[in-house]
Scaffold this motif. Sequence first.
Motif, PDB file in Angstrom:
ATOM      1  N   TYR A   5      21.172 -23.567  59.885  1.00  0.00           N
ATOM      2  CA  TYR A   5      20.882 -23.892  58.493  1.00  0.00           C
ATOM      3  C   TYR A   5      20.032 -22.748  57.939  1.00  0.00           C
ATOM      4  O   TYR A   5      18.880 -22.572  58.315  1.00  0.00           O
ATOM      5  N   TYR A   6      20.618 -22.000  57.020  1.00  0.00           N
ATOM      6  CA  TYR A   6      20.160 -20.643  56.721  1.00  0.00           C
ATOM      7  C   TYR A   6      19.838 -20.455  55.241  1.00  0.00           C
ATOM      8  O   TYR A   6      20.544 -20.950  54.359  1.00  0.00           O
ATOM      9  N   PRO A  12      14.708 -17.538  58.896  1.00  0.00           N
ATOM     10  CA  PRO A  12      16.109 -17.645  59.298  1.00  0.00           C
ATOM     11  C   PRO A  12      16.695 -16.327  59.805  1.00  0.00           C
ATOM     12  O   PRO A  12      17.575 -16.330  60.684  1.00  0.00           O
ATOM     13  N   GLN A  38      16.894 -28.106  50.409  1.00  0.00           N
ATOM     14  CA  GLN A  38      16.053 -28.509  51.543  1.00  0.00           C
ATOM     15  C   GLN A  38      15.556 -29.940  51.430  1.00  0.00           C
ATOM     16  O   GLN A  38      15.056 -30.491  52.421  1.00  0.00           O
ATOM     17  N   THR A  52      13.587 -23.900  55.960  1.00  0.00           N
ATOM     18  CA  THR A  52      14.585 -23.226  56.779  1.00  0.00           C
ATOM     19  C   THR A  52      13.880 -22.257  57.715  1.00  0.00           C
ATOM     20  O   THR A  52      12.787 -21.765  57.386  1.00  0.00           O
ATOM     21  N   PRO A  53      14.478 -22.027  58.901  1.00  0.00           N
ATOM     22  CA  PRO A  53      15.773 -22.504  59.361  1.00  0.00           C
ATOM     23  C   PRO A  53      15.665 -23.820  60.119  1.00  0.00           C
ATOM     24  O   PRO A  53      14.570 -24.295  60.421  1.00  0.00           O
TER      25      PRO A  53
END
Length: 228
Positions: A5-6, A12, A38, A52-53
């Motif tokens: 999840y970037y 990330p 998010q 993130t990430p």
Amino acid sequence: MIKLYYHPSPNPAKVALFLEEAGLPYEMVPVDTRKGDQFRPEFLAINPNAKTPALTDGDVTVFDSNAILLYLAEKTGQFLPQDTPKAHGEMLSWLMFVATGIGPYCGQAVHFSRFAPEKIPYAINRYAREAERHWGIIDERLATRRYMLGDGYTLVDMSVWGWATRLSFAVGENWATLFPNVKRHTDEISARPAAQRAMALKDQFAFKTEVDDDARRFLFPQNTHLRA
């Protein structure tokens, strides 16, 4: 299949670098933090911290970038230091130094100098000087060795690299003069094919770049009440 999840930001980036270096197949799931992705329930179920990430690997969920690096290194057996108590202690110490020092102070330095609704000289100076102090420690470390833990390239170097690529934004354009050993280390890693692929990930999606009122509401929700 691993899912990353970037968002195109320092934390990330370091995880993407590891995945590319290790040659692990993965799916990138974009999380546009300036659009509030998010805070979607499906993401909060993976990372309750709404940052993130995050990474899923089958039924395994890991959040916090340094935790993810450690998970991937232990999973693959790659980019770890020598299997000795001394080397293990150094790895954990420097990994946590980035997690508790480099990341937070750089983040706060950027926030107070660039995004805070009120320019507070004390806060700007406090976080800028602490960010510089932490990077000075990294620079001193790299003055006597090629990589953070010696001659071998490890997950600690990836963790440092994620933030070092944004030093001009966090510290200023003179960062390379202030930290020449960090510059050398960053340039070497950035030239690696895996790093080139990791850096190109941001171009796969049209992430929002402007910091308008909506973006501020999502990025700094705790400050929403301060805005008229």
